[in-house]
Design an enzyme around this catalytic site. Structure first.
Site, PDB file in Angstrom:
ATOM      1  N   LYS A  64       0.813  -1.229   0.000  1.00 56.33           N
ATOM      2  CA  LYS A  64       0.000   0.000   0.000  1.00 56.33           C
ATOM      3  C   LYS A  64       0.842   1.272   0.000  1.00 56.33           C
ATOM      4  CE  LYS A  64      -4.134  -1.797   2.300  1.00 56.33           C
ATOM      5  NZ  LYS A  64      -5.161  -1.581   3.326  1.00 56.33           N
ATOM      6  N   ARG A 149       4.089   0.273  21.626  1.00 56.05           N
ATOM      7  CA  ARG A 149       5.465   0.767  21.479  1.00 56.05           C
ATOM      8  C   ARG A 149       5.431   2.199  20.963  1.00 56.05           C
ATOM      9  NH1 ARG A 149       8.112  -1.480  17.110  1.00 56.05           N
ATOM     10  NH2 ARG A 149       6.137  -1.726  16.023  1.00 56.05           N
TER      11      ARG A 149
HETATM   12  P1  NAP Z   1      -0.993  -4.031  11.232  1.00 58.85           P
HETATM   13  O1  NAP Z   1      -0.529  -2.988  10.271  1.00 58.85           O
HETATM   14  O2  NAP Z   1      -0.203  -5.265  11.427  1.00 58.85           O
HETATM   15  O3  NAP Z   1      -1.167  -3.281  12.651  1.00 58.85           O
HETATM   16  C1  NAP Z   1      -1.605  -3.960  13.809  1.00 58.85           C
HETATM   17  C2  NAP Z   1      -1.435  -3.063  15.021  1.00 58.85           C
HETATM   18  O4  NAP Z   1      -1.854  -3.830  16.160  1.00 58.85           O
HETATM   19  C3  NAP Z   1       0.010  -2.652  15.290  1.00 58.85           C
HETATM   20  O5  NAP Z   1       0.023  -1.373  15.882  1.00 58.85           O
HETATM   21  C4  NAP Z   1       0.470  -3.700  16.296  1.00 58.85           C
HETATM   22  O6  NAP Z   1       1.497  -3.263  17.148  1.00 58.85           O
HETATM   23  C5  NAP Z   1      -0.790  -3.880  17.121  1.00 58.85           C
HETATM   24  N1  NAP Z   1      -0.770  -5.144  17.820  1.00 58.85           N
HETATM   25  C6  NAP Z   1      -0.766  -6.377  17.271  1.00 58.85           C
HETATM   26  N2  NAP Z   1      -0.719  -7.323  18.247  1.00 58.85           N
HETATM   27  C7  NAP Z   1      -0.678  -6.641  19.431  1.00 58.85           C
HETATM   28  C8  NAP Z   1      -0.616  -7.034  20.789  1.00 58.85           C
HETATM   29  N3  NAP Z   1      -0.607  -8.328  21.146  1.00 58.85           N
HETATM   30  N4  NAP Z   1      -0.582  -6.062  21.729  1.00 58.85           N
HETATM   31  C9  NAP Z   1      -0.608  -4.755  21.388  1.00 58.85           C
HETATM   32  N5  NAP Z   1      -0.668  -4.318  20.120  1.00 58.85           N
HETATM   33  C10 NAP Z   1      -0.712  -5.252  19.146  1.00 58.85           C
HETATM   34  O7  NAP Z   1      -2.461  -4.534  10.870  1.00 58.85           O
HETATM   35  P2  NAP Z   1      -3.611  -3.688  10.148  1.00 58.85           P
HETATM   36  O8  NAP Z   1      -3.527  -3.878   8.698  1.00 58.85           O
HETATM   37  O9  NAP Z   1      -3.577  -2.325  10.712  1.00 58.85           O
HETATM   38  O10 NAP Z   1      -4.931  -4.479  10.617  1.00 58.85           O
HETATM   39  C11 NAP Z   1      -5.381  -4.432  11.968  1.00 58.85           C
HETATM   40  C12 NAP Z   1      -6.732  -5.147  12.074  1.00 58.85           C
HETATM   41  O11 NAP Z   1      -7.719  -4.454  11.309  1.00 58.85           O
HETATM   42  C13 NAP Z   1      -6.713  -6.587  11.536  1.00 58.85           C
HETATM   43  O12 NAP Z   1      -7.514  -7.383  12.354  1.00 58.85           O
HETATM   44  C14 NAP Z   1      -7.338  -6.447  10.171  1.00 58.85           C
HETATM   45  O13 NAP Z   1      -7.970  -7.636   9.752  1.00 58.85           O
HETATM   46  C15 NAP Z   1      -8.359  -5.353  10.422  1.00 58.85           C
HETATM   47  N6  NAP Z   1      -8.713  -4.610   9.203  1.00 58.85           N
HETATM   48  C16 NAP Z   1     -10.018  -4.584   8.832  1.00 58.85           C
HETATM   49  C17 NAP Z   1     -10.392  -3.883   7.707  1.00 58.85           C
HETATM   50  C18 NAP Z   1     -11.839  -3.837   7.300  1.00 58.85           C
HETATM   51  O14 NAP Z   1     -12.123  -3.482   6.142  1.00 58.85           O
HETATM   52  N7  NAP Z   1     -12.761  -4.160   8.185  1.00 58.85           N
HETATM   53  C19 NAP Z   1      -9.430  -3.197   6.954  1.00 58.85           C
HETATM   54  C20 NAP Z   1      -8.101  -3.224   7.376  1.00 58.85           C
HETATM   55  C21 NAP Z   1      -7.752  -3.951   8.504  1.00 58.85           C
HETATM   56  P3  NAP Z   1       3.052  -3.408  16.720  1.00 58.85           P
HETATM   57  O15 NAP Z   1       3.276  -2.378  15.659  1.00 58.85           O
HETATM   58  O16 NAP Z   1       3.765  -3.131  17.981  1.00 58.85           O
HETATM   59  O17 NAP Z   1       3.236  -4.807  16.222  1.00 58.85           O
END
Ligand code: NAP
Length: 265
Positions: A64, A149
């Site tokens: 992206k 973090r």
């Molecule tokens: P991402 O870029 O990997 O970001 C995930 C975030 O969650 C990061 O800040 C990560 O922290 C944090 N995190 C993960 N595990 C954690 C834990 N155990 N404790 C504390 N923080 C934690 O993922 P993303 O693309 O943003 O997606 C996030 C969620 O949104 C997913 O479930 C995805 O399926 C959903 N989503 C849904 C849609 C929709 O259309 N409904 C669209 C996009 C995403 P770190 O950086 O420290 O690892």
């Protein structure tokens, strides 16, 4: 017309099901396919789109941000967030947009109203949190983001938010809390996992989980009013369809199909 989604990995994408359902509902004979594209191949994306005779693509993790350097035009909203999830091949040019932002805010406002200056708390600071942050700032809300973090905030393009790390959390009233972490995909409790005391949530606080499968997460049970991420998912796809074709997608058919698909899987 032919369309596609690119990412790596791409196995679990719902996009082909969403777009094919929409095409079928509208009796549109377009095709939509999913392709694994490696990071090193993004520089050749224009040639690939032309060779594949595609009129548009969706872009997912991890491309992206990197695809932006290879586009001829980028919508200002996508520039602000620093990510593109929709590309339109038009008149020999690649035009980039971000429909995560538009799809998200339409879902949020439809569920909870369009009031401005709401205090929004976002859990997580990854790609989805950036779209949620941009959507609320552009709407005129006040945003706080909590991450585990401090370094996570470095990737945000603008600083119009308050960033707090989990152990700095101080209670105040929030109008809405958004779970933008993957915590809950396996029924985990995000407040427990992140060590956040949820007692700041009251009857006036609404919750939105970006997760859509499972349909109800432990996070959602803390709120009197909550929604999951299904409407955002459907909206971002239908907004892409509108960019590509100028036409409105069949949101209802797509949502019904996804709900049925997830119940059966
Ligand atoms: P991402 O870029 O990997 O970001 C995930 C975030 O969650 C990061 O800040 C990560 O922290 C944090 N995190 C993960 N595990 C954690 C834990 N155990 N404790 C504390 N923080 C934690 O993922 P993303 O693309 O943003 O997606 C996030 C969620 O949104 C997913 O479930 C995805 O399926 C959903 N989503 C849904 C849609 C929709 O259309 N409904 C669209 C996009 C995403 P770190 O950086 O420290 O690892």
């Amino acid at each position: 017309m032919n369309y596609a989604v690119i990412g790596y990995p791409i196995k679990h994408t719902m996009s082909p099901l969403i777009h094919q359902t929409n095409f079928d509902a509208l009796k549109n004979e377009s095709t939509y396919t999913a392709h694994e594209v490696l990071a090193e191949d993004i520089k050749d994306i224009k040639k690939w789109i032309m060779d594949s005779e595609l009129s548009g693509i969706n872009v997912t993790v991890p491309h992206k941000e990197t695809i932006m350097a290879h586009l001829d035009y980028i919508d200002p909203k996508a520039i602000k967030i620093g990510a593109v999830n929709t590309v339109h091949y038009k008149d020999g040019e690649l035009h980039g947009y971000n429909t995560d932002v538009t799809g998200y805010i339409a879902a949020f406002n439809a569920a909870f109203g369009k009031k401005k200056e709401r205090h929004i708390l976002i859990l997580g600071a990854g790609g989805a949190a950036k779209a949620v942050h941009r959507a609320h700032i552009d709407h005129g809300d006040i945003v706080t983001i909590v991450a585990r973090r401090l370094e996570s905030f470095a990737t945000f393009k603008s600083d119009d938010f308050t960033g707090i790390v989990t152990n700095d959390f101080t209670n105040r009233h929030y109008d809405a809390v958004i779970n933008a972490t993957p915590i809950g995909l396996n029924h985990e409790d995000v407040f427990e996992t992140m060590g956040i005391d949820p007692s700041f949530i009251d009857d006036d606080t609404v919750g939105m989980d970006l997760i859509y499968n499972p349909k109800t997460t432990p996070f959602m049970t803390y709120f009197k009013h909550s929604i999951n991420g299904l409407d955002m998912l459907v909206n971002q796809a239908m907004d892409a369809y509108k960019i590509w074709t100028g036409q409105t997608g069949d949101t209802k058919s797509v949502k019904d199909k996804l709900e049925k698909y997830m119940e059966e899987s």
